[in-house]
Every structure is written in C-alpha cells, then in structure tokens.
Design a protein around this motif. Sequence first.
Motif, PDB file in Angstrom:
ATOM      1  N   ILE A 417       0.830  -1.207   0.000  1.00 26.50           N
ATOM      2  CA  ILE A 417       0.000   0.000   0.000  1.00 26.50           C
ATOM      3  C   ILE A 417       0.866   1.260   0.000  1.00 26.50           C
ATOM      4  O   ILE A 417       0.567   2.248  -0.680  1.00 26.50           O
ATOM      5  CB  ILE A 417      -0.958  -0.025   1.203  1.00 26.50           C
ATOM      6  N   ALA A 418       1.972   1.234   0.727  1.00 27.92           N
ATOM      7  CA  ALA A 418       2.882   2.383   0.762  1.00 27.92           C
ATOM      8  C   ALA A 418       3.483   2.634  -0.621  1.00 27.92           C
ATOM      9  O   ALA A 418       3.645   3.794  -1.052  1.00 27.92           O
ATOM     10  CB  ALA A 418       3.996   2.148   1.775  1.00 27.92           C
ATOM     11  N   ASP A 419       3.794   1.553  -1.356  1.00 30.07           N
ATOM     12  CA  ASP A 419       4.345   1.695  -2.698  1.00 30.07           C
ATOM     13  C   ASP A 419       3.295   2.290  -3.642  1.00 30.07           C
ATOM     14  O   ASP A 419       3.588   3.186  -4.435  1.00 30.07           O
ATOM     15  CB  ASP A 419       4.798   0.335  -3.202  1.00 30.07           C
ATOM     16  N   ILE A 420       2.068   1.802  -3.540  1.00 26.17           N
ATOM     17  CA  ILE A 420       0.985   2.344  -4.361  1.00 26.17           C
ATOM     18  C   ILE A 420       0.753   3.810  -4.032  1.00 26.17           C
ATOM     19  O   ILE A 420       0.580   4.657  -4.925  1.00 26.17           O
ATOM     20  CB  ILE A 420      -0.308   1.522  -4.124  1.00 26.17           C
ATOM     21  N   ASP A 421       0.788   4.130  -2.757  1.00 29.02           N
ATOM     22  CA  ASP A 421       0.530   5.497  -2.300  1.00 29.02           C
ATOM     23  C   ASP A 421       1.555   6.485  -2.856  1.00 29.02           C
ATOM     24  O   ASP A 421       1.200   7.567  -3.343  1.00 29.02           O
ATOM     25  CB  ASP A 421       0.531   5.541  -0.770  1.00 29.02           C
ATOM     26  N   GLN A 422       2.832   6.124  -2.802  1.00 26.48           N
ATOM     27  CA  GLN A 422       3.847   7.050  -3.297  1.00 26.48           C
ATOM     28  C   GLN A 422       3.786   7.193  -4.821  1.00 26.48           C
ATOM     29  O   GLN A 422       4.081   8.254  -5.355  1.00 26.48           O
ATOM     30  CB  GLN A 422       5.259   6.611  -2.829  1.00 26.48           C
ATOM     31  N   ALA A 423       3.364   6.128  -5.524  1.00 23.45           N
ATOM     32  CA  ALA A 423       3.232   6.219  -6.982  1.00 23.45           C
ATOM     33  C   ALA A 423       2.022   7.074  -7.354  1.00 23.45           C
ATOM     34  O   ALA A 423       2.077   7.870  -8.305  1.00 23.45           O
ATOM     35  CB  ALA A 423       3.108   4.833  -7.584  1.00 23.45           C
ATOM     36  N   LEU A 424       0.940   6.937  -6.601  1.00 19.40           N
ATOM     37  CA  LEU A 424      -0.248   7.737  -6.859  1.00 19.40           C
ATOM     38  C   LEU A 424       0.013   9.220  -6.597  1.00 19.40           C
ATOM     39  O   LEU A 424      -0.605  10.090  -7.233  1.00 19.40           O
ATOM     40  CB  LEU A 424      -1.414   7.256  -5.995  1.00 19.40           C
ATOM     41  N   ALA A 425       0.914   9.509  -5.687  1.00 23.90           N
ATOM     42  CA  ALA A 425       1.245  10.899  -5.386  1.00 23.90           C
ATOM     43  C   ALA A 425       1.856  11.607  -6.582  1.00 23.90           C
ATOM     44  O   ALA A 425       1.840  12.848  -6.668  1.00 23.90           O
ATOM     45  CB  ALA A 425       2.198  10.957  -4.197  1.00 23.90           C
ATOM     46  N   GLN A 426       2.408  10.831  -7.520  1.00 28.35           N
ATOM     47  CA  GLN A 426       3.032  11.408  -8.713  1.00 28.35           C
ATOM     48  C   GLN A 426       2.029  11.646  -9.847  1.00 28.35           C
ATOM     49  O   GLN A 426       2.369  12.261 -10.868  1.00 28.35           O
ATOM     50  CB  GLN A 426       4.152  10.492  -9.230  1.00 28.35           C
ATOM     51  N   VAL A 427       0.829  11.122  -9.671  1.00 27.41           N
ATOM     52  CA  VAL A 427      -0.178  11.233 -10.726  1.00 27.41           C
ATOM     53  C   VAL A 427      -0.882  12.585 -10.646  1.00 27.41           C
ATOM     54  O   VAL A 427      -1.379  12.947  -9.570  1.00 27.41           O
ATOM     55  CB  VAL A 427      -1.218  10.105 -10.595  1.00 27.41           C
TER      56      VAL A 427
END
Length: 427
Positions: A417-427
């Motif tokens: 979830i932390a990995d998904i969260d940081q990637a979504l922050a770039q969107v």
Amino acid sequence: MSNYNINTKCVQGGYTPGNGEPRQIPIIQSTTFKYATSEDMGKLFDLEASGYFYTRLQNPTNDMVAAKICDMEGGTAAMLTSSGQAANFYAVFNIANCGDHVVASSTIYGGTYNLFHVTMRKMGIEFTFVSPDCTEEELNAAFQPNTKAVFGETIANPALTVLDIEKFAKAAHAHGVPLIVDNTFATPVNCRPFEWGCDIVTHSTTKYMDGHGAGVGGCIVDSGKFDWMAHKEKFPGLCTPDDSYHGITYAEKFGQGGAFITKCTAQLMRDFGSIQSPQNAFLLNLGLESLHVRMSRHCENALAVAKYLKAHPKISFVTYPGLEGDKYYSLTQKYMPSGTCGVVSFGFKGGRAAAEIFMKHLKLAAIETHVADARTCTLHPASTTHRQMNDQELAAAGITPDLVRFSCGIEDAADLIADIDQALAQV
C-alpha cells in the motif's frame, strides 16, 4: 489421497515413496526408456500396457505432479503441458476440429482469445464469444448444431469477471457438450469447478501453482463425468476407432474417466509435443506444496489493497471479486467463499496517461508480463497482453485503456500500500 483435505493434498498428493525410496519426487531427466524386448515396447505403442517409452508423450515425474493436481481438483485423469496456452489448445482441439464450433466467454485472457479468435479459426474452428453476464437465453442462442464445447475462466484475467459455472454447465449439457474451465486464478484451493458441473479443467501452472516465476507449464484435468458415448455423434475422435492406434475407440477402451486424457496424450502430445520438462514439473511440485498457504496471503493482501484503492480520490474504479460491493461478490460467495485470487484491477480518473505515470513510479511492484507470483507485479494490459485487440474487442474483454492489473504477492500488505501510495502521489 481422496479422503484428505486440500491442504494435505497440496503437500503430499501424487507421490507416496516406498521403503528406501526418495522422499521428494524424483526428476526422471531422460528422453527415453529401455525395454527387454520389442514386444514389450510394442504393447506401449498399441496402448495395451502402461509405461513410458518417450518423454515427448509422457514422463514419470510429470505424471506424479499431474496426479497431485488431479487429486486436488477431484478429477479422474490429468496431464501436464508445456504451458497454459498449450493446455487450453489441447483441451479444445481434443474434441473440436475443422468445421466445428465452440462457445467461449468474451472476457478470457488475451492470449487465449488470440489463440481462439485468430489461430484456431485458421484451423477451421469457429468461436462465438458471449458475455459471462449473458442471460440463459442469450447463452443458449450462441450454440450451433456443430458446437463441441463451452469455454470460460473461473476468474477472468485481467477483467476479474467471475464465471457462473452452474449456468454455463447447464447450457453446455443441454446441448450435449462439455464445459471447459480455466481455473488458473482461483486454483483448486479456492474453487473446484467440477463440484459445480464443469467437465474439464485447465491451468497455467506458471501462475499460482508454481508461484515463484521458475517454470512455465500447464495442466489439463478430466472430471470423468461427461458421457462421451451418450453423444458419440458429436465426438467421433473419442467414440469411433482411431486408425493411428489400430482401431482403438478411446471411450470404450478407457471409459468415461480416462478417454479424454488418453486421447489427448496419445494423439495430441504425440503429434505436437508440448510436453512440460521434468525439471519444470519438479519445480512446480515445490510450488504446489505451499499453494494453500500462499493463496491465503495473496487474497488477504489483495483485499487490503482493493479497500485502499476504493477510497482513493484518484482512482475511478476498483475490480476485485472478493471486495464487498463488487459486481461479482455474490457469485464469489457462492463459488469461492474462502477467497478468490491476489489480482486487483483498477482504473484512473486521469485516464491512460495517469495509468502510465503510476506504473513508472512503482518501486516495490515490478512491471512484468507475469502474474500470480509470490512477488508483487503489475501490468498495463491494453499496451501489452491485449495490445492486439481493438477498442471494441477490449471493451468486450472488460478492459479499459486505463486499466492496471496489480498482482499482490505475499509481502507485507502495508508495504504494498505504501508503494501504491507514493506512486499515486506522482499522478
């Protein structure tokens, strides 16, 4: 081991060592086998005796692992193939030939769709694709006098539609043909299609069964429930003499429980040779021994990820059949109450461009063609596995341009979830 639970079958099915024999399944890494006389070998070629003469057809290591999967599914006979694609091809081509017709779910895996829609059409076999959500009337309308089988996936890859197995089995049997179900994503740990009327099960063993990205493979399992002789005019390959084996009629000689796999081995494996290597079968068995443990974690992680994504403002939709509120949640509770799979599909409010940015910024999840692995991996199907489809075909397969397939491994859910969260922050 039919009296044991699925967890025990995963660990000990298929092989029971005798006194002083290897505890682990032995790898019979040999192309051929020695016999004392030509008469002994001749009996094998005539299917009058059981045994091995050339690994292109059968191998003891492969048969031990196939027997384990057969036991797990509750079937009567099984065989390994070189890939899941080969398993699906053999399962259909074993009963449908030039001039025949097959009904298939439209949301099946892109590679299988291409196999059916392009390659097997060139072989003279026609396919009608129907929505897995079709009514009974729409499903029955798809059948033709020359229909020989119905095909679907327990959980479709990557659309994650859930097949109503009983509905499709009922229609298939009403028209005198078997239902073939690819059970790759659910595995027999979470769903056993034979218990719901399915007749033939296939697997890409490359996925959860292997579980470690170590070996490509496939498997076909026969339930032994379909009465070929009751519909012998539809299945001449099984119910009339085979000239290439001195006039053997498979359904008569090997019975309802053995005819399908025997013909598939004796004819198709003989002629096409898509055998799984004994080394890969050995690796597959190692994966099977922990399958019941891993599937539980895969499902646990996927549900946590699905719940997180469902609440995220940048996500337009989340598809996970084990998530309450999902379109297929009720079917999931019927067919897979203990869990579904580790794959979550989702889309972005920012469309395809947002999906591509998200994929570029993932760190823990790897972009791979693979799926259903112990390690988390992800894919953008519209530009990879399904890129040969046009927009209409993509829509029929349940795929949008922004859809991302996220295969949750067995890592810690908080890290995923932390990995998904940081990637979504770039969107």
